[in-house]
Design a protein around this motif. Structure first.
Motif, PDB file in Angstrom:
ATOM      1  N   THR A  70      10.635 -12.614   3.584  1.00 29.82           N
ATOM      2  CA  THR A  70      10.790 -11.676   2.485  1.00 29.82           C
ATOM      3  C   THR A  70       9.428 -11.142   2.044  1.00 29.82           C
ATOM      4  O   THR A  70       9.238  -9.936   1.853  1.00 29.82           O
ATOM      5  CB  THR A  70      11.475 -12.360   1.299  1.00 29.82           C
ATOM      6  N   VAL A  71       8.485 -12.070   1.893  1.00 31.46           N
ATOM      7  CA  VAL A  71       7.143 -11.666   1.456  1.00 31.46           C
ATOM      8  C   VAL A  71       6.516 -10.736   2.488  1.00 31.46           C
ATOM      9  O   VAL A  71       5.952  -9.688   2.148  1.00 31.46           O
ATOM     10  CB  VAL A  71       6.260 -12.914   1.241  1.00 31.46           C
ATOM     11  N   LEU A  72       6.652 -11.080   3.777  1.00 28.78           N
ATOM     12  CA  LEU A  72       6.053 -10.266   4.842  1.00 28.78           C
ATOM     13  C   LEU A  72       6.644  -8.861   4.845  1.00 28.78           C
ATOM     14  O   LEU A  72       5.916  -7.872   5.012  1.00 28.78           O
ATOM     15  CB  LEU A  72       6.288 -10.932   6.202  1.00 28.78           C
ATOM     16  N   ILE A  73       7.978  -8.779   4.659  1.00 26.27           N
ATOM     17  CA  ILE A  73       8.624  -7.474   4.655  1.00 26.27           C
ATOM     18  C   ILE A  73       8.092  -6.619   3.509  1.00 26.27           C
ATOM     19  O   ILE A  73       7.736  -5.446   3.681  1.00 26.27           O
ATOM     20  CB  ILE A  73      10.158  -7.625   4.543  1.00 26.27           C
ATOM     21  N   THR A  74       7.995  -7.252   2.331  1.00 29.79           N
ATOM     22  CA  THR A  74       7.494  -6.516   1.177  1.00 29.79           C
ATOM     23  C   THR A  74       6.056  -6.045   1.413  1.00 29.79           C
ATOM     24  O   THR A  74       5.703  -4.899   1.119  1.00 29.79           O
ATOM     25  CB  THR A  74       7.545  -7.408  -0.078  1.00 29.79           C
ATOM     26  N   ASP A  75       5.252  -6.955   1.984  1.00 30.86           N
ATOM     27  CA  ASP A  75       3.861  -6.592   2.279  1.00 30.86           C
ATOM     28  C   ASP A  75       3.798  -5.404   3.235  1.00 30.86           C
ATOM     29  O   ASP A  75       3.037  -4.454   3.020  1.00 30.86           O
ATOM     30  CB  ASP A  75       3.132  -7.781   2.933  1.00 30.86           C
ATOM     31  N   LEU A  76       4.601  -5.492   4.293  1.00 36.05           N
ATOM     32  CA  LEU A  76       4.602  -4.438   5.303  1.00 36.05           C
ATOM     33  C   LEU A  76       4.989  -3.104   4.704  1.00 36.05           C
ATOM     34  O   LEU A  76       4.422  -2.061   5.038  1.00 36.05           O
ATOM     35  CB  LEU A  76       5.574  -4.793   6.422  1.00 36.05           C
ATOM     36  N   GLU A  77       5.961  -3.140   3.819  1.00 34.99           N
ATOM     37  CA  GLU A  77       6.403  -1.890   3.210  1.00 34.99           C
ATOM     38  C   GLU A  77       5.296  -1.302   2.357  1.00 34.99           C
ATOM     39  O   GLU A  77       5.141  -0.085   2.264  1.00 34.99           O
ATOM     40  CB  GLU A  77       7.684  -2.116   2.400  1.00 34.99           C
ATOM     41  N   ARG A  78       4.534  -2.197   1.731  1.00 36.38           N
ATOM     42  CA  ARG A  78       3.427  -1.696   0.922  1.00 36.38           C
ATOM     43  C   ARG A  78       2.351  -1.068   1.801  1.00 36.38           C
ATOM     44  O   ARG A  78       1.717  -0.084   1.459  1.00 36.38           O
ATOM     45  CB  ARG A  78       2.859  -2.832   0.079  1.00 36.38           C
ATOM     46  N   LEU A  79       2.143  -1.661   2.970  1.00 42.23           N
ATOM     47  CA  LEU A  79       1.124  -1.148   3.889  1.00 42.23           C
ATOM     48  C   LEU A  79       1.601   0.092   4.629  1.00 42.23           C
ATOM     49  O   LEU A  79       0.850   0.675   5.412  1.00 42.23           O
ATOM     50  CB  LEU A  79       0.745  -2.225   4.904  1.00 42.23           C
ATOM     51  N   GLY A  80       2.878   0.487   4.477  1.00 43.54           N
ATOM     52  CA  GLY A  80       3.386   1.660   5.150  1.00 43.54           C
ATOM     53  C   GLY A  80       4.031   1.328   6.475  1.00 43.54           C
ATOM     54  O   GLY A  80       3.475   1.588   7.546  1.00 43.54           O
TER      55      GLY A  80
END
Lengths: 507, 394
Positions: free
Chosen positions: A209-219
Motif C-alpha cells: 500500500t505504501v509503495l503504491i502511494t509513493d509511486l503515485e506521488r512520483l508519477g
C-alpha cells in the motif's frame, strides 16, 4: 469439418469414465507426437482388453467428432481380424480443443486458493524497483515495460488465488450430520490458509500500500505511458507512415495499463469505508471463517459431552409430556427435568422478627401460639396499603431547596477562585505551573482533556474554549521536551512538556 | 473487602441463583458479576450442602437445581412453567417446548420462527406422539399462538436471541422473525443427572422417579450427607417443611441437626428460620425470594388474605362453603375490587386463584372438594390499627 461436432457430448453419456480415459490416452499420445492409435494401443494404455466394448466407445467418440477413424491397411495375422473393419484413430481438432478445455477446467476447479506467499514479496519487490525507475529523470522504457509486465503477471495470479480462497470460504459446509472427519480436514486446511494467506497479506499488504502511494506521488503515469508506447511501437512497426494508427494503439495500450493499475490499487488501498480494498475484505472473510470454525467446534464438543443425545432427550420429554396423566403431573415433570423454577419463601416483617427475639418461642411452639405476622388493617380492609381517595400531603421542600442553592453558590465561588488561580499571564511551561490544589487540579484536568480532544493528529499546537465558555486554553508541544510532572495535592501527573496559556474569559 | 460486605454479596449472588437458576449477562448483568466473583465459594457451598452443580461462564450463570420428584407424602405440582402473562403452561405448550428444543439442538446457527414452526410440526408427527393423542397442525390461531408463547419463553431464557422481526407479525401471518441460537444456553436447559432418552420406564411416575434418582450411598457418613442435602434443598426451595412429610430417618436427622442446618442456610442466604412444633419455614425478611407473595395488594391478594383468615380459624372447609364466602366478600368489598367480581361464577375464579396461592405457599391442601388448612396458616393475623398522628406526615 462436420457441423454436427459434439465434442462435449461424451461428458453426459452413461460411460463417461471410459470416454474420458480414452480421450486422455489420445491427448497424452499427442503430447508424445503420436498421431494414430489402434484399438489395441488404446487398450494397452488403459490396461484392458481390446474388446467389443472399447470398439463401440471408439466408434461413439468418432460419431461425436472427438476422434477421426481412418481405415487401417496394415497386415493382419488372423482371418477374424481381416474380416473385422479395422481403423486407425486420431484426435480431431474439436476433440483436442475439448480435451484442453477440460484439462483447464479441472485445474480451475481443483484450485484450492493456496497463496504463493512469494507473490506478495515479488509484487513488493517489483514496486520497489519501479519506484527507483520513477525517481530517475529518464527511465529505461524496456526495463519499465518488463517490470510492469511481470508485475501484472504476479498480480493476476495472486488475484486468482485469492478469488479461489474466498469462494472456498463461502462454500457452505454442513456438519449437522456430524461428519467429524470432514470437519477436521476442513479445519486443518482453513487454519493453513489463515496462517499463510492472511499473515502474508497483513504484512506485505501494508508495505505494498505504501509503495503504491509513493509511486503515485512520483508519477506512475509516466511509467505506464512508457510501457504503452513500447507496446504501440510493437504493434505498428513504422510509426511515421501510420501516425494515426500508432496514436490509436498507444491510447488503447495506455487505457489497458491504467485499468491494470487501478485494479492493483483497488486491491491493496481502501478508499474510504464504503470501498474497502480486496485485501481488507479477504481479511474479514478469514476472520468470519474462524468464527464459524469455533462455533462448529463448540457444537461438536457439546454433542460429544453429553452422555445422551440431547435432541433425543428433548423428544423423549415431549413424549412424556404428551403421555402425562394430568396437568399436575406435567408441572412436576417440568420442574424435575428443567429445574428452572424459582425458590419460594414466606415473608416476615421487621416488627414480627423483633417480637420473636423478645418472646423467643421455643421450637416446640405450635404456629397457632407463636407471635404472628401482623397484616396491616388497611390491607385487610381494602386490599391496599394506600389510603383511597386521599392525596398524599404536599411536602415543604423549601429547606432542601435552600440547601441546594447554597451548595451551588459555594461551588460556583470555589470554581471561580480556581479559575483565577489557574489563569496564566501569557504562555508558561507545564513544569512551571506550581502545586495545584484539588479543585484547581480537577479544573485543569478538564481543560487539558478539552484541549487534547480538540487537537488533530499531527498538530503540535491547539487552541480551544471550554464547553461552558468560561476559559480559553492554548497548548503547544515543546520540541524535545522531557517528561514533566504537575504537582497536585493528590499526587503528580506526568506527561510530555507543553507550553500552556490559560485565559479566564469571565474575568 | 470487609467481611460483612463479602457476606452480603455472597448472599445476593446465591439469592439471585435461587430465584432464577439461569442468569444471563444481558438481562441480569449485576447478578452474573456477583456470582462470577464469588463462584468458587458458592460452588463449594452448593456442592457441600445441596449437591447442586453451578456453572459460570462469560454469558451466563446456571444453577442446576434438582429436587425429589415426590415430596412425600404429597407431590408438589405448584411450580408450572409460565408464559409472559404468568399463565401456566398446558400440555400442548409443554410438548411444543420440548419439540422446539429438540429441533434447535439439530439446527444451524440461525433460524426463523416460520421454519422452526414447520420443523416442530414435522417432529410432532412422530408415531409415539400421535399415539399419545397429540396432534399439531399449525392451522388454528390458537396453535400458532402456542408456538409463539413457547418461542417467547425461549427468548426470555436466552436460548434464542432475536435478530429481526416481530412475533406478532407472525401471528397475523404477515411476517417472520429471525433468531440466533445460543448453543451454550441450549445446552444448559436440562438439570437432571440422566438424559431422559436413556430411561426406558413406561409409567409416568417411574419415569419421573428415574429422572431424579440419585444413587443412595452405602456408608453412614455419605448417607447422612445425602439426607442433609435433601433437607437443605427443601428448606432452600420450599416455603414450609412440615415434619409429617419426612420419613423417620430424615426426621431424626433434622431433629438432631436442626440448628446447624438452619444456621448454615441463614448465613448463606439471609433467610430466617421460623422453627415451630409442626415444621420449619425459612422466611425472607426482604420479601424478595419468592414467586408467590402473601400478603399482597389488590383484588387477588385481598381475596387470598380473606380466604386464609377464614381457613385459619377452622381445620377444613368444603369448596361450596368457600364459594359462598368469596361471593359475600365480593359484595362487601366491591368498591375496592376490580370490576366483574360480583357476577355469577366470578367467585370460582377468585377462589381458584386464592387457593392456588395458598397451596403454593403450603398453607392449605386441596383434595377434590375439600380444603384443609395446614399449620403455618396460623402465622398470619391482622395487626392492631395504628392511629397516625399529624406528626407522622411531617
Amino acid at each position: 469439418m462436420p457441423t454436427t461436432a459434439q465434442p462435449f457430448a461424451h461428458l453426459s453419456a452413461p460411460n463417461v469414465s471410459l470416454y474420458r480415459d480414452i480421450m486422455r490416452v489420445f491427448a497424452r499420445a499427442k503430447e508424445r507426437f503420436i498421431v494414430h492409435l489402434r484399438p489395441e494401443d488404446v487398450a494397452a494404455e488403459l490396461s484392458r482388453l481390446s474388446d467389443e466394448h472399447l470398439a463401440q466407445a471408439l466408434d461413439q467418440l468418432t460419431g461425436w467428432s472427438n476422434l477421426r477413424a481412418d481405415p487401417d491397411t496394415s497386415r493382419v495375422t488372423s482371418v477374424e481380424d481381416f474380416h473385422r473393419k479395422r481403423f486407425l484413430y486420431q484426435l480431431t481438432g474439436e476433440g483436442h480443443a475439448a480435451e484442453q478445455a477440460l484439462t483447464f477446467y479441472d485445474e480451475m476447479i481443483g484450485r484450492r486458493g493456496a497463496l504463493q506467499s512469494v507473490a506478495l514479496e515479488d509484487i513488493a519487490e517489483q514496486l520497489q524497483a519501479l519506484k527507483v525507475l520513477a525517481s530517475e529523470p529518464d527511465p529505461d522504457p524496456a526495463k519499465t515495460h518488463r517490470l510492469l509486465l511481470s508485475l501484472t503477471e504476479r498480480f493476476s495470479s495472486l488475484a486468482d488465488n485469492a478469488q479461489a480462497f474466498m469462494s472456498s470460504l463461502r462454500r457452505a459446509i454442513d456438519f449437522s450430520d456430524g461428519n467429524v472427519d470432514g470437519f477436521l480436514a476442513y479445519k486443518e486446511r482453513l487454519i493453513d490458509y489463515i496462517n499463510r494467506f492472511i499473515a502474508d497479506l497483513a504484512n506485505s499488504g501494508a508495505q505494498i500500500t505504501v509503495l503504491i502511494t509513493d509511486l503515485e506521488r512520483l508519477g506512475h503515469d509516466r511509467l505506464l505511458r512508457l510501457a504503452a508506447q513500447r507496446e504501440a511501437s510493437d504493434a505498428v512497426p513504422d510509426e511515421t507512415e501510420a501516425a494515426a494508427a500508432y496514436a490509436n494503439a498507444e491510447a488503447a495500450a495506455s487505457d489497458d495499463w491504467d485499468n491494470r493499475w487501478r485494479g492493483l490499487r483497488d486491491w491493496f488501498v481502501s478508499t474510504g469505508t464504503g470501498h474497502p480494498s480486496q485485501s481488507r475484505l479477504l481479511r474479514q472473510a478469514a476472520v468470519t471463517a474462524i468464527k464459524q470454525l469455533i462455533d462448529t467446534v463448540v457444537l461438536l464438543n457439546e454433542r460429544r459431552s453429553g452422555r445422551s443425545d440431547r435432541s433425543a432427550d428433548f423428544r423423549a420429554l415431549a413424549r412424556w409430556f404428551a403421555e402425562a396423566p394430568d396437568e399436575a403431573a406435567m408441572h412436576r415433570l417440568w420442574r424435575a427435568a428443567f429445574g428452572l423454577t424459582p425458590a419460594r419463601h414466606l415473608t416476615v416483617t421487621a416488627g414480627t422478627v423483633a417480637e420473636w427475639d423478645e418472646v423467643d418461642p421455643p421450637p416446640s411452639t405450635p404456629w397457632q401460639e407463636a407471635p404472628p405476622i401482623r397484616i396491616s388493617p388497611q390491607l385487610r380492609k381494602t386490599g391496599s396499603y394506600e389510603r383511597r381517595g386521599q392525596p398524599n400531603r404536599i411536602e415543604d421542600r423549601s429547606l432542601a431547596r435552600r440547601m441546594l442553592r447554597d451548595q451551588a453558590e459555594r461551588e460556583a465561588a470555589e470554581t471561580a477562585a480556581a479559575r483565577r488561580l489557574l489563569a496564566t499571564e501569557g504562555p508558561v511551561l507545564l513544569s512551571e505551573l506550581g502545586v495545584l490544589d484539588a479543585r484547581a487540579f480537577r479544573l485543569f484536568l478538564g481543560l487539558l482533556g478539552d484541549a487534547l480532544a480538540a487537537r488533530l493528529p499531527g498538530d503540535t499546537e491547539v487552541k480551544t474554549t471550554t464547553a461552558d465558555g468560561s476559559m480559553e486554553v492554548r497548548l503547544s508541544l515543546v520540541e524535545g521536551g522531557a517528561e514533566v510532572s504537575v504537582e497536585t495535592a493528590d499526587g503528580g501527573l506526568t506527561g510530555p512538556e507543553h507550553l500552556i496559556e490559560i485565559t479566564d474569559l469571565t474575568a | 473487602m470487609i467481611p460483612e460486605e463479602e457476606t452480603a454479596q455472597r448472599r445476593r449472588a446465591l439469592r439471585a441463583l435461587l430465584a432464577k437458576p439461569l442468569l444471563l449477562t444481558e438481562t441480569d448483568a449485576d447478578a452474573v458479576v456477583l456470582v462470577r466473583q464469588h463462584q468458587s465459594h458458592l460452588r463449594d457451598w452448593l456442592g457441600r450442602e445441596t449437591g447442586w452443580r453451578l456453572h459460570v461462564d462469560a454469558e451466563m450463570a446456571r444453577l442446576f437445581k434438582t429436587q425429589p420428584a415426590t415430596n412425600p407424602p404429597a407431590p408438589d405440582p405448584t411450580h408450572p412453567a409460565r408464559g409472559r402473562a404468568k399463565e401456566p403452561f398446558g400440555r400442548r405448550r409443554y410438548v411444543l417446548l420440548c419439540l422446539a428444543l429438540a429441533v434447535l439442538e439439530r439446527a444451524d446457527a440461525q433460524t426463523t420462527l416460520g421454519s422452526l414452526a414447520e420443523e416442530i410440526m414435522n417432529a410432532s408427527t412422530e408415531p409415539e406422539l400421535a399415539g399419545a393423542g397429540f396432534a399439531f397442525s399449525l392451522e388454528t390461531r390458537a396453535e400458532r399462538s402456542d408456538v409463539v408463547a413457547v418461542i417467547r419463553t425461549l427468548l426470555d431464557w436466552g436460548v434464542l436471541t432475536k435478530v429481526a422481526g416481530d412475533e406478532d407479525a407472525y401471528l397475523s401471518a404477515t411476517g417472520d422473525v429471525l433468531y440466533d441460537i445460543r448453543r451454550p444456553v441450549l445446552a444448559a436447559m436440562l438439570s437432571g443427572h440422566r438424559g431422559p432418552s436413556t430411561i426406558t420406564a413406561e409409567t409416568f411416575e417411574d419415569r419421573l422417579a428415574e429422572l431424579v434418582d440419585e444413587p443412595i450411598p452405602d456408608t453412614d457418613d455419605l448417607r447422612n450427607q445425602a439426607i442433609r442435602r435433601r433437607l437443605t434443598r427443601r428448606l432452600l426451595e420450599d416455603p414450609v417443611l412440615y415434619y409429617d412429610e419426612l420419613d423417620d430417618e430424615e426426621r431424626a436427622y433434622l431433629t438432631s441437626q436442626r440448628s446447624a442446618i438452619t444456621r448454615r442456610i441463614e448465613d448463606a442466604t439471609g433467610l430466617l428460620p421460623e422453627v415451630r412444633a409442626e415444621g420449619i419455614a425459612m422466611v425472607d425478611p426482604d420479601d424478595e425470594l419468592t414467586d408467590v407473595r402473601m400478603p399482597e395488594q389488590r383484588t387477588d391478594g385481598h381475596v387470598t388474605l380473606l380466604v386464609a383468615e377464614y381457613l385459619s380459624t377452622r381445620q377444613r372447609a368444603r369448596l361450596d362453603e368457600l364459594h359462598a364466602f368469596v361471593r359475600d366478600a365480593a359484595r362487601q368489598f366491591s368498591t375496592y375490587w376490580r370490576k366483574g367480581v360480583t357476577e355469577p361464577g366470578a367467585e370460582e375464579q377468585l377462589l381458584g386463584i386464592a387457593l392456588d396461592k395458598l397451596a403454593a405457599l403450603r398453607l392449605v391442601e386441596v383434595d377434590l372438594d375439600l380444603v384443609r388448612s395446614r399449620p403455618a396458616i396460623a402465622r398470619f393475623a391482622v395487626g392492631e390499627p395504628t392511629i397516625k398522628t399529624e406528626d407522622a406526615y411531617r
